[in-house]
Write a protein that holds these residues in place. Structure first.
Motif, PDB file in Angstrom:
ATOM      1  N   GLU A   1       0.826  -1.206  -0.032  1.00 48.26           N
ATOM      2  CA  GLU A   1       0.027  -0.098  -0.048  1.00 48.26           C
ATOM      3  C   GLU A   1       0.768   1.119   0.052  1.00 48.26           C
ATOM      4  OE1 GLU A   1      -2.170  -0.523   3.553  1.00 48.26           O
ATOM      5  OE2 GLU A   1      -3.397  -2.147   2.679  1.00 48.26           O
ATOM      6  N   GLY A   2       0.870   1.889  -1.094  1.00 50.93           N
ATOM      7  CA  GLY A   2       1.622   3.142  -1.143  1.00 50.93           C
ATOM      8  C   GLY A   2       2.996   3.097  -1.793  1.00 50.93           C
ATOM      9  N   PHE A   3       3.249   3.764  -2.699  1.00 50.72           N
ATOM     10  CA  PHE A   3       4.434   3.468  -3.480  1.00 50.72           C
ATOM     11  C   PHE A   3       6.013   3.798  -2.586  1.00 50.72           C
ATOM     12  CE2 PHE A   3       7.826   5.546  -6.050  1.00 50.72           C
ATOM     13  CZ  PHE A   3       8.196   4.330  -6.875  1.00 50.72           C
ATOM     14  N   ILE A   4       5.751   4.994  -1.766  1.00 53.76           N
ATOM     15  CA  ILE A   4       6.967   5.255  -0.906  1.00 53.76           C
ATOM     16  C   ILE A   4       7.359   4.201   0.036  1.00 53.76           C
ATOM     17  CG2 ILE A   4       7.791   7.130   0.620  1.00 53.76           C
ATOM     18  CD1 ILE A   4       7.573   7.969  -2.136  1.00 53.76           C
ATOM     19  N   ARG A   5       6.168   3.670   0.579  1.00 55.69           N
ATOM     20  CA  ARG A   5       6.430   2.394   1.814  1.00 55.69           C
ATOM     21  C   ARG A   5       6.843   1.311   0.993  1.00 55.69           C
ATOM     22  NH1 ARG A   5       1.604   2.516   6.122  1.00 55.69           N
ATOM     23  NH2 ARG A   5       1.762   4.407   6.997  1.00 55.69           N
ATOM     24  N   ARG A   6       6.510   1.060  -0.140  1.00 52.90           N
ATOM     25  CA  ARG A   6       7.075  -0.209  -0.813  1.00 52.90           C
ATOM     26  C   ARG A   6       8.641  -0.115  -1.426  1.00 52.90           C
ATOM     27  NH1 ARG A   6       5.543  -4.613   0.430  1.00 52.90           N
ATOM     28  NH2 ARG A   6       6.044  -5.581  -1.710  1.00 52.90           N
ATOM     29  N   VAL A   7       8.978   1.172  -1.648  1.00 55.48           N
ATOM     30  CA  VAL A   7      10.273   1.563  -2.054  1.00 55.48           C
ATOM     31  C   VAL A   7      11.115   1.486  -0.925  1.00 55.48           C
ATOM     32  CG1 VAL A   7      11.805   3.400  -2.719  1.00 55.48           C
ATOM     33  CG2 VAL A   7       9.702   2.864  -4.074  1.00 55.48           C
ATOM     34  N   LEU A   8      10.610   2.110   0.403  1.00 59.93           N
ATOM     35  CA  LEU A   8      11.483   1.700   1.675  1.00 59.93           C
ATOM     36  C   LEU A   8      11.774   0.370   1.882  1.00 59.93           C
ATOM     37  CD1 LEU A   8       9.810   4.577   3.921  1.00 59.93           C
ATOM     38  CD2 LEU A   8      12.105   4.683   2.893  1.00 59.93           C
ATOM     39  N   ASP A   9      10.570  -0.486   1.591  1.00 67.10           N
ATOM     40  CA  ASP A   9      10.494  -2.029   1.916  1.00 67.10           C
ATOM     41  C   ASP A   9      11.895  -2.283   0.970  1.00 67.10           C
ATOM     42  OD1 ASP A   9      10.249  -4.761   1.784  1.00 67.10           O
ATOM     43  OD2 ASP A   9       8.137  -4.695   1.914  1.00 67.10           O
ATOM     44  N   TYR A  10      11.792  -2.167  -0.233  1.00 66.61           N
ATOM     45  CA  TYR A  10      12.783  -2.639  -1.219  1.00 66.61           C
ATOM     46  C   TYR A  10      14.180  -1.988  -1.004  1.00 66.61           C
ATOM     47  CZ  TYR A  10       8.438  -3.221  -4.070  1.00 66.61           C
ATOM     48  OH  TYR A  10       7.265  -3.620  -4.441  1.00 66.61           O
ATOM     49  N   GLN A  11      14.253  -1.128  -0.662  1.00 70.40           N
ATOM     50  CA  GLN A  11      15.814  -0.418  -0.431  1.00 70.40           C
ATOM     51  C   GLN A  11      16.352  -0.964   0.968  1.00 70.40           C
ATOM     52  OE1 GLN A  11      14.994   3.743  -0.759  1.00 70.40           O
ATOM     53  NE2 GLN A  11      15.689   3.814  -2.704  1.00 70.40           N
ATOM     54  N   SER A  12      15.515  -1.204   2.039  1.00 73.39           N
ATOM     55  CA  SER A  12      15.965  -1.732   3.086  1.00 73.39           C
ATOM     56  C   SER A  12      16.526  -3.174   3.048  1.00 73.39           C
ATOM     57  CB  SER A  12      14.875  -1.613   4.257  1.00 73.39           C
ATOM     58  OG  SER A  12      13.818  -2.422   4.137  1.00 73.39           O
ATOM     59  N   PHE A  13      15.755  -3.844   2.297  1.00 72.98           N
ATOM     60  CA  PHE A  13      16.299  -5.299   1.837  1.00 72.98           C
ATOM     61  C   PHE A  13      17.466  -5.015   0.917  1.00 72.98           C
ATOM     62  CE2 PHE A  13      16.308  -9.169  -0.846  1.00 72.98           C
ATOM     63  CZ  PHE A  13      16.616  -9.900  -0.187  1.00 72.98           C
TER      64      PHE A  13
END
Length: 410
Positions: free
Chosen positions: A79-91
């Motif tokens: 839900e939400g592009f910014i949160r998903r990108v944070l998810d991807y970048q943290s991994f």
């Protein structure tokens, strides 16, 4: 050979990337190779950590001979592009750091759809001076625009430049469709470095089964002609078309003999359930995701499988992985996707192609398959025959050849 594989989806998650990676790695281990997978804790698609796991900095386990390292990442629902990108970048960061401690690696693989994981694989390849293989499962960020999650912008253009950089730096690219390969060549990527290894089916798990009697009774499906969708309920899938079809069938005199099952989770799941309730569709049953070893039981309930994606040019280039599982189960397919995957369905005579988002066509074909037993059995037979061409073991060995070539060249 020691293969290091970076992926943010892995069992016990049951989506297509998780299944493909596990089944390929399992076969590589059987072939005598060492495989280490770096992933995060299972949480897809709800963005909730699976029972029995915790989101720790580092944890190890073994699956079918595969060494699995799970690292911390920022976890959020889709839900939400910014949160998903944070998810991807943290991994991306956690996977890169963890990979530095994996010794004696010969090749690193990074898999999309999103390519922040692939960024980590590229960085690892530079630090360890080993070849980097890009497994291309989706044309990201083009798919972001296709589903309307983001419009053309400076951010999208920056991501596209990063995308091209990774294509050029990869020793080899493994695409899951011929259409993706064609797109990359049109964008200036060397055709000789791109190999196509489609998705496939684990024929030890997906094979013809009689309907599970216990589930039939639990779900009150005795005597019904059951049409089902199994997979992610996301923006890309436009499953409102199935609700439209269910509503249309509900009004028919013979409508009581049909029933729809939608199994899985995703960003649109609750909205679809709410819409079905608003329309009072008692011929639609929603089922949450089930463990991997239970999926075939639910496939067995279906008389026909529905595959559907939003009507957009991008999706003419994809091949939904569930198509191959349908074939393995011997199910006729009603295929609401245009392009390369539709060609497979037609060429293999495994089912009927209908226009995406066209509920009237879907209803007409459902009625045909219920009434015309000869046509139904023909599609079923051809579907089973086609599955043999997409045996996951053969696909794993084909990809292993690509990996081996990249190592030898290095």
């Amino acid at each position: 050979m020691h293969i290091l594989f970076l992926t943010d989806n892995f069992p016990p998650e049951v989506n297509a990337p998780a299944s493909r990676t596990f089944e390929h790695c399992r076969e590589w281990v059987k072939a005598g190779h060492q495989v280490t997978v770096i992933t995060c804790v299972p949480n897809f698609p709800q963005g909730k950590v699976f029972e029995g796991y915790s989101n720790r900095l580092w944890q190890r386990e073994e699956m079918a001979g595969i060494r699995v390292i799970r690292v911390w990442s920022y976890i959020t629902a889709n839900e939400g592009f910014i949160r998903r990108v944070l998810d991807y970048q943290s991994f991306m960061m956690s996977a890169f750091l963890a990979a530095l401690f994996v010794r004696r690696v010969d090749v690193v693989i990074g898999t999309s759809p999103q390519f922040f994981t692939v960024c980590a694989a590229y960085a690892v390849s530079r630090c360890k001076r080993i070849p980097f293989v890009f497994e291309l499962r989706d044309l990201w960020p083009e798919s972001i625009k296709a589903v309307g999650a983001m419009q053309e912008s400076a951010v999208i253009r920056l991501l596209e430049r990063l995308e091209l950089f990774l294509y050029r730096k990869a020793a080899r690219i493994v695409s899951v469709t011929h259409s993706f390969k064609k797109k990359l060549i049109e964008r200036g990527i060397d055709a000789d470095k791109i190999s196509v290894v489609t998705n496939g089916v684990d024929m030890s798990r997906f094979k013809p089964m009689v309907k599970d009697e216990i589930l039939l009774r639990e779900l009150r499906l005795e005597g019904k002609f059951v049409a089902g969708y199994v997979g992610t309920h996301g923006l890309a899938h436009h499953l409102e078309t199935l609700l439209d079809a269910a509503e249309e069938i509900h009004r028919l005199p013979e409508g009581s003999t049909f029933h729809f099952i939608l199994l899985g989770d995703g960003a649109r799941k609750q909205a679809l359930k709410d819409e079905a309730a608003r329309r009072k569709l008692d011929n639609v049953t929603f089922i949450d995701s089930v463990p991997k070893d239970q999926v075939a039981r639910y496939w067995s309930l279906l008389d026909v499988s529905i595959i559907h994606l939003k009507k957009t040019d991008l999706f003419t280039t994809v091949i939904p992985s569930k198509l191959f599982e349908c074939m393995g189960m011997g199910l006729p397919v009603l295929h609401g996707v245009a392009g390369e995957s539709a060609d497979i369905v037609r060429d293999e005579r495994a089912g009927i192609v209908f226009e995406p988002e066209n509920a009237d066509e879907l209803v007409a074909h459902l009625k045909l398959l219920q009434k015309d037993r000869a046509a139904y059995e023909g599609y079923r037979t051809h579907s089973l025959e086609a599955a043999k061409k997409y045996d996951r073991k053969a696909m794993a060995m084909k990809m292993l050849d690509v990996i081996t070539q990249s190592v030898r060249k290095q």
